[in-house]
Design an enzyme around this catalytic site. Structure first.
Site, PDB file in Angstrom:
ATOM      1  N   GLU A  19      41.655  60.361  43.760  1.00  0.00           N
ATOM      2  CA  GLU A  19      41.727  59.724  43.137  1.00  0.00           C
ATOM      3  C   GLU A  19      42.837  60.016  42.959  1.00  0.00           C
ATOM      4  OE1 GLU A  19      37.712  59.740  41.982  1.00  0.00           O
ATOM      5  OE2 GLU A  19      38.877  59.711  40.535  1.00  0.00           O
ATOM      6  N   SER A  39      33.532  58.444  35.782  1.00  0.00           N
ATOM      7  CA  SER A  39      33.241  57.206  36.072  1.00  0.00           C
ATOM      8  C   SER A  39      32.025  56.904  36.781  1.00  0.00           C
ATOM      9  CB  SER A  39      34.685  56.962  37.237  1.00  0.00           C
ATOM     10  OG  SER A  39      34.994  57.646  37.961  1.00  0.00           O
ATOM     11  N   ASP A  48      37.165  53.959  39.385  1.00  0.00           N
ATOM     12  CA  ASP A  48      37.594  55.183  39.425  1.00  0.00           C
ATOM     13  C   ASP A  48      38.489  55.394  38.801  1.00  0.00           C
ATOM     14  OD1 ASP A  48      35.128  56.136  40.202  1.00  0.00           O
ATOM     15  OD2 ASP A  48      35.836  55.417  42.738  1.00  0.00           O
ATOM     16  N   GLU A  61      37.591  50.705  42.597  1.00  0.00           N
ATOM     17  CA  GLU A  61      36.642  52.339  42.956  1.00  0.00           C
ATOM     18  C   GLU A  61      37.028  52.562  44.134  1.00  0.00           C
ATOM     19  OE1 GLU A  61      33.409  51.728  41.757  1.00  0.00           O
ATOM     20  OE2 GLU A  61      32.331  53.246  42.740  1.00  0.00           O
TER      21      GLU A  61
END
Lengths: 154, 154
Positions: A19, A39, A48, A61
């Protein structure tokens, strides 16, 4: 038990790093992007990553996987789309398959099995967007050269 | 050392709980709201909370304090405003003073000292917005009754 716990922690750390990589990519292209806390565990639908550039806003996501396919439950997609509708933004699925860059899928473009939705490496090539395509990054050099060619043809 | 560490953890947990409380309040009013991961430590400007309702989007710097005034550095406000401008949203400061509900400040409404900006309980009463005022929650009953009165007057 200890081993399982460690594996979970490692997977979580890898997911967080993936991420963070996305966040860097968005910033590199002049967007703001943030990771959402909790999340995976929040009682409310949430993505996310959230990114925006003043004109567009994107809920993501994000999945880092070691296989060549990733399944999503109908609930996964529904939660993402509920969030996007309420917040007011686009909904995208980002999958980092091994050996290829991040692929961004419109949820409607995912494949379907009897009980789930699926993103594959093959689908990434056919329907996935690169981050540059998603963010509509203008390639100035290419554009300039095509303009010149057009001008010469006229 | 141990005591200091614990105190920091407690403060952090209280801050997180305060942010969660904000998230619940926004959802209660039909908004989506999320907590941002690593908002205190990220290398990029980012707020504590992001909320949206399909029309408006709000970045919030949220502070829970036990005193009756809270100072903000020029950098605090600048980071929030840089984020808001890049992402494309409004910038608000939310302060939870003791004994009164959350107060929302437009950064431009904060008081100024020689080196910092300041929010006080007194300023909250004069220039702060309640969450209902911030979210422009329509009080249907009041509106309906005032409409009736107006109709009768005509």
């Amino acid at each position: 038990m200890v081993k399982k716990g460690r594996k979970r922690i490692n997977l979580k750390a890898k997911g967080t790093n993936a991420e963070r990589e996305l966040i860097h990519i968005f910033h590199k292209h002049g967007w703001s992007a943030v990771r959402i806390a909790g999340s995976g565990s929040s009682r409310y639908p949430c993505p996310d990553v959230l990114a925006g550039n003043g004109f567009r806003r994107i809920a993501i996501e994000a999945k880092l996987i070691s296989a060549s396919r990733k399944y999503f439950t109908p609930e996964d997609l529904e939660q993402l789309q509920i969030f996007a509708r309420t917040f007011g933004c686009e909904a995208w699925i980002a999958v980092k398959f091994p050996d290829i860059p991040w692929a961004f899928f419109n949820p409607e473009d995912l494949g379907e099995t009897n009980t789930a939705y699926v993103a594959t490496k093959e689908l990434a090539e056919r329907k996935g967007l690169s981050v540059e395509e998603l963010l509509e990054v203008v390639k100035l050099e290419t554009d300039e050269s095509s303009k010149l060619t057009t001008a010469l043809n006229i």
